[in-house]
Design a protein around this motif. Structure first.
Motif, PDB file in Angstrom:
ATOM      1  N   UNK A 184       0.857  -1.190   0.000  1.00 16.98           N
ATOM      2  CA  UNK A 184       0.000   0.000   0.000  1.00 16.98           C
ATOM      3  C   UNK A 184       0.887   1.231   0.000  1.00 16.98           C
ATOM      4  N   UNK A 185       0.288   2.367  -0.305  1.00 17.47           N
ATOM      5  CA  UNK A 185       1.033   3.629  -0.250  1.00 17.47           C
ATOM      6  C   UNK A 185       1.525   3.870   1.172  1.00 17.47           C
ATOM      7  N   UNK A 186       0.669   3.591   2.130  1.00 16.55           N
ATOM      8  CA  UNK A 186       1.038   3.800   3.531  1.00 16.55           C
ATOM      9  C   UNK A 186       2.213   2.911   3.919  1.00 16.55           C
ATOM     10  N   UNK A 187       2.183   1.650   3.477  1.00 19.38           N
ATOM     11  CA  UNK A 187       3.286   0.733   3.783  1.00 19.38           C
ATOM     12  C   UNK A 187       4.576   1.203   3.118  1.00 19.38           C
ATOM     13  N   UNK A 188       4.470   1.728   1.912  1.00 15.76           N
ATOM     14  CA  UNK A 188       5.649   2.246   1.230  1.00 15.76           C
ATOM     15  C   UNK A 188       6.266   3.417   1.961  1.00 15.76           C
ATOM     16  N   UNK A 189       5.415   4.349   2.385  1.00 19.34           N
ATOM     17  CA  UNK A 189       5.923   5.510   3.118  1.00 19.34           C
ATOM     18  C   UNK A 189       6.532   5.087   4.449  1.00 19.34           C
ATOM     19  N   UNK A 190       5.906   4.114   5.110  1.00 22.41           N
ATOM     20  CA  UNK A 190       6.423   3.615   6.382  1.00 22.41           C
ATOM     21  C   UNK A 190       7.784   2.956   6.213  1.00 22.41           C
ATOM     22  N   UNK A 191       8.017   2.397   5.038  1.00 23.89           N
ATOM     23  CA  UNK A 191       9.299   1.757   4.742  1.00 23.89           C
ATOM     24  C   UNK A 191      10.343   2.767   4.270  1.00 23.89           C
ATOM     25  N   UNK A 192       9.988   4.030   4.239  1.00 25.86           N
ATOM     26  CA  UNK A 192      10.931   5.063   3.858  1.00 25.86           C
ATOM     27  C   UNK A 192      10.952   5.390   2.381  1.00 25.86           C
ATOM     28  N   UNK A 196       8.224   9.327  -6.172  1.00 22.57           N
ATOM     29  CA  UNK A 196       6.876   9.572  -6.674  1.00 22.57           C
ATOM     30  C   UNK A 196       6.377   8.418  -7.546  1.00 22.57           C
ATOM     31  N   UNK A 197       7.261   7.817  -8.336  1.00 26.43           N
ATOM     32  CA  UNK A 197       6.818   6.759  -9.226  1.00 26.43           C
ATOM     33  C   UNK A 197       6.403   5.508  -8.458  1.00 26.43           C
ATOM     34  N   UNK A 198       7.176   5.109  -7.463  1.00 25.43           N
ATOM     35  CA  UNK A 198       6.820   3.912  -6.691  1.00 25.43           C
ATOM     36  C   UNK A 198       5.515   4.135  -5.932  1.00 25.43           C
ATOM     37  N   UNK A 199       5.371   5.291  -5.310  1.00 27.00           N
ATOM     38  CA  UNK A 199       4.160   5.553  -4.537  1.00 27.00           C
ATOM     39  C   UNK A 199       2.936   5.686  -5.429  1.00 27.00           C
ATOM     40  N   UNK A 200       3.087   6.362  -6.558  1.00 26.83           N
ATOM     41  CA  UNK A 200       1.936   6.510  -7.462  1.00 26.83           C
ATOM     42  C   UNK A 200       1.612   5.200  -8.174  1.00 26.83           C
ATOM     43  N   UNK A 201       2.624   4.369  -8.445  1.00 26.02           N
ATOM     44  CA  UNK A 201       2.368   3.043  -9.000  1.00 26.02           C
ATOM     45  C   UNK A 201       1.535   2.220  -8.033  1.00 26.02           C
TER      46      UNK A 201
END
Length: 308
Positions: A184-192, A196-201
């Motif tokens: 998820x986007x939240x999990x990605x942000x939590x992992x640091x 923009x491309x990874x989060x928007x993907x």
């Protein structure tokens, strides 16, 4: 406008596709036709088919959106192989199939790809001369992306790990399938993760925005060596001569479509080549967001009408 689910023969399996037809389609007429190639980890029901394919059909083209071999509803095992050579060769079989259809004008076949599919489309056009024009939507050179670290390390680190994993699988070990995105986007942000491309993907593929059964965002790790040694733009100075339209957003991200767009337009031997930079938008906004997609199509539709 109507659609039809189809299958066409590949080396030893069938590929699944969807034909999109223009309004008032008449099978006794001949139509300019566009093949669409989906992104890495995507499928025919996502952006290349349900956004760009649909719009091109509404503009009067017959469109074939299909699933890559080993992916979506297409055949081939193990599942989720991302092999650039097979991905591009799929297009030859797609065109073979199209040439059997009485309403396809074989002298007016173009190709449009999105993300990895955009660079694949440019690459296959070099040696598949039945393709008369190419549109790349935020195209990414998959080999360059892997070498730049998307595979999880330096090229030599990855190649050594892939070799060990393939040996293990050859001896009966389980096939390692990796997910290329966080859950998820939240999990990605939590992992640091900040790119923009990874989060928007992740927002596109892992939410109701774009998530579909066939869009797995997964890859068999032991088969990644072939992509590491591949270059979408190799020999483009000599062999890429068809008219090309390359569309990119001006908000660059880690997947590198911005730099790849400028590179291929500079390098291509095409006498007619155009770069459209969509101001204020990112890679994944060009997948499905109304304003950037509208700007891309306002160029792509006339481009195909002029060059097919």
């Amino acid at each position: 406008m109507s659609t039809q689910a189809i299958k066409f023969k590949n080396v030893a399996w069938d590929n699944a596709g969807i034909l999109h037809f223009p309004a008032n389609f008449n099978e006794s007429k001949k139509y300019a036709t566009v093949v669409t190639m989906h992104p890495i980890g995507s499928c025919k029901e996502q952006t290349a088919g349900n956004v760009y394919g649909k719009a091109l059909a509404e503009a009067g083209f017959v469109v074939l959106a299909f699933d890559a071999s080993f992916q979506g509803e297409s055949g081939g095992t193990p599942r989720y192989i991302e092999n650039p050579y097979q991905r591009t060769d799929d297009v030859r079989y797609a065109i073979d199939y199209l040439e059997t259809l009485p309403y396809v004008d074989a002298d007016k076949i173009g190709i449009l790809g999105v993300c990895g599919g955009g660079a694949y489309s440019l690459n296959i056009a070099m040696t598949e001369r039945r393709i008369k024009a190419v549109v790349s939507i935020t195209g990414v050179n998959f080999g360059r992306l892997l070498r730049d670290g998307f595979a999880g390390g330096s090229p030599m680190e990855v190649l050594n790990n892939v070799a060990a994993q393939r040996s293990a699988e050859a001896k009966g070990g389980d096939v390692l399938t990796i997910n290329m995105l966080p859950e998820s986007v939240e999990a990605g942000k939590a992992a640091g993760i900040e790119d923009i491309d990874v989060l928007e993907a992740t927002d596109y593929y892992k939410t109701s925005r774009g998530q579909t059964k066939g869009g797995a965002t997964s890859a068999v790790y032991s088969r990644m060596a072939v992509g590491m040694g591949w270059d979408a733009f190799y020999l483009s100075e000599t062999l890429l001569t068809q008219p090309i339209l390359v569309v990119i957003g001006d908000k660059p991200g880690g997947f590198g479509a911005f730099r790849d767009g400028y590179e291929i337009v500079r390098r291509a031997a095409s006498a007619k080549k155009e770069l459209l930079v969509v101001k204020g938008f990112s890679h994944y906004e060009l997948y499905d967001q109304p304003e950037p997609v509208k700007q891309a199509l306002e160029k792509a539709i006339p481009f195909f009408k002029e060059n097919l």
